[in-house]
Motif scaffolding. Structure first.
Motif: not given
Ligand code: N01
Length: 548
Positions: A49, A54, A142, A146, A182-183, A185, A206-207, A209, A350, A354, A492
């Protein structure tokens, strides 16, 4: 139907699987890696994406097993982008001649152990059958993307993508109305870049960070030279620290013992330096005392309020429902500043959740948002998802997914009782996602390699944890987590993002250094907590395995 006979079958061709192949092959074990993707790289193959990079500095987030590799490879930036990391992994695959033992486009569907034969039979989606004495799951933490079960998703007339299955050719959002859901990382990395292309970007939060500035920059050549000149010591040091990163030892000072001015100076220095590990290790009570933690949380909220012009938006972005660091701390480049753009709207998902995806966009409890494209940054079925997707079972015995129905049960995050000769790399119950992943990958692979070598040298052929050792380890993992603020967050780490997933804190947060020492002691004490047996009538020939 192809049939393959091996000493070791490795599932997954990411950083863990490739290093396992390298180590085990050098020990003379016939080893092959089976990878679902059409290329090596695991996480870094799939997560393409915009903005993916990193969040640990690349001089740390890299293999340490080869002096030549680590001194010769040049990282162009402080934090490498996904394409650069993927290039690095491909370079490693070529440099160490790994590809000839990597089977791409091969998704393992099942792994079944036959006690009498003492062998695992793996079946791939294409019908390939693999028979192996040992099986190493390098399936990643990871790697099971989902997409929430939104009503109406199939009716959406625009394009949608999940961050973890992003098209290799990229996505051009120029002039489009885009929704990011989502919000975490991932979203925090992609939002600033999508905002530059989209005609309008709606971020569904929704939340909120906590995110810290990366202060990414081109690699400072002098800094790189100094780091590399000191690599051996730095790598050793990293292995003893809480998060597996050198320069950040176990903190000794309490935030509450520092004066407010002193604390502020410290937080400002860390904010200006960039990176997450400095914050996580700034005080010894940062992750255990709510009061101490709140001093840092409020400092970061103040930075958000200072950055974001619209006070209502700033307040929505300022996290208030969990201690800072209890969820994965995010790292960004211009994330909060992005909300000052005219073409970006923060949607409070929140207070108005949705409700469904419509043919035209996203319908919340408030209104419909018309969109041309949706990016799901909604995370993963973390830590257990990939393992539970494979039908792992013992013939006439247990099924791993059933055993783990109440949460993962492992000894050291390396093995699970009742599943002999099945190893996990950075499995639940090990520091894994709470550490610099490559430090933990190398440690697990080295431990497994040593164990298989010890078994072979001593004429032994089967190893599995005892149920008692596993129960005690799981209790220890929980007890350590419960003494921290981590379980306070709906993260998570506790499976909170997957409806119906049991709420169990999965990683081990006792620190990389302490964990390694325990694993080494266990091996040195004749693989304490494991049952080892010779080939043949196992029950009669149980022996003690001693470490070389
Ligand atoms: O996923 P997440 P990610 N309606 O699960 C929201 C690694 N990583 O892909 O918090 C609305 O953290 C959800 O909201 P909530 C790193 O370890 C590493 O961002 O459940 N929103 C949340 O905001 C990281 O922690 C790098 O209320 C919904 C988001 O989706 C891990 O991967 C870079 C929803 C999910 O956040 C995962 O990160 C990126 C709904 N129904 C990631 N369902 C590096 O730099 C979910 N959400 C190495």
């Amino acid at each position: 139907m192809a049939k393959v006979n091996l000493d070791v079958a490795v599932v997954g061709g990411g950083l863990g699987g490739l290093y396992a192949l390298y180590r085990l092959r050098r020990l003379g074990f016939t080893t092959r890696v089976f990878e679902a993707g059409s290329g090596v790289g695991g996480t870094w193959f799939w997560n393409r994406y915009p903005g993916a990079r990193c969040d640990i500095e690349s001089l740390e987030y890299s293999y340490s097993f080869s002096e030549e590799l680590q001194s010769e490879w040049r990282w162009p930036e402080r934090y490498a982008t996904q394409p650069v990391i993927l290039q690095y992994i491909n370079h490693v695959a070529d440099r160490f001649d790994l590809r000839r033992d990597v089977e791409l486009n091969t998704r393992i569907a099942s792994a079944v152990y036959d006690r009498a034969a003492n062998r695992w039979t793996l079946t791939a989606g294409d019908g390939t059958i693999i028979s192996a004495r040992y099986c190493v799951m390098a399936t990643g933490n990871l790697s099971t993307p989902r997409v929430p079960d939104f009503k109406g998703l199939e009716s959406f007339q625009g394009k949608w993508h999940h961050s973890g299955l992003w098209p290799a050719e990229g996505v051009d959002f120029t002039g489009q109305r885009v929704g990011v859901i989502g919000t975490g990382s991932t979203a925090i990395q992609m939002i600033p870049l999508i905002a530059r292309q989209a005609s309008h970007l709606y971020v569904f939060q929704r939340t909120a960070n906590f995110s810290l500035p990366a202060r990414n920059a081109a690699m400072d050549v002098e800094r790189e030279r100094q780091h590399k000149a000191d690599y051996a010591r730095r790598r050793d040091e990293a292995r003893t620290t809480p998060f597996g990163v050198s320069g950040y030892p176990l903190p000794t000072q309490s935030a509450l013992a520092a004066s407010p001015e002193e604390r502020r100076r410290n937080y400002e220095r860390l904010w200006d330096e960039g990176g997450t590990i400095g914050f996580l290790t700034c005080y010894n009570d940062f992750l255990v005392s709510e009061e101490a933690n709140e001093t840092a949380a409020e400092f970061v909220r103040e930075q958000i309020r200072r950055t974001v012009h619209d006070p209502k938006v700033a307040e929505l972005l300022a996290p208030k429902d969990h201690p800072i660091g209890s969820k994965r701390l995010c790292l960004d480049t211009g994330y909060y500043e992005t909300y000052n753009r005219d073409n970006v709207t923060l949607v409070d998902a929140r207070s108005a959740p949705i409700e469904e995806i419509t043919p035209r966009g996203v319908l919340t409890a408030d209104r419909e948002y018309e969109l041309d494209a949706i990016a799901f940054a909604t995370g993963f079925d973390a830590m257990t998802g990939a393992l539970r997707e494979i039908d792992i079972r013992v013939e006439g015995g247990e099924v791993l997914a059933e055993k783990w129905v109440g949460g993962p049960l492992t000894y050291l995050g390396l093995m699970s009782a009742g599943f002999p000769n099945l190893f996990m790399i950075t499995g639940p119950g090990s520091p894994s996602v709470k550490s610099q992943m490559i430090v933990s990958i190398e440690q697990h692979v080295d431990w497994i390699a040593r164990c298989l070598d010890d078994l072979r040298t001593q004429g032994l052929a089967r190893i599995e944890p005892t149920a008692d050792a596993e129960v005690a380890w799981v209790a220890h993992v929980n007890q350590v987590a419960d003494s921290t603020l981590y379980p306070r967050a709906n993260s998570w780490y506790v499976g909170a993002n997957i409806p119906g997933k049991p709420r169990v804190f999965m990683p081990y947060v006792g620190g990389v250094g302490a964990y390694r020492r325990r694993c080494d002691e266990i091996a040195a004490n004749g693989y304490e907590g494991f049952e080892v047996t010779a080939e043949g009538n196992a029950a009669l020939r149980q022996r003690t395995l001693s470490a070389a």
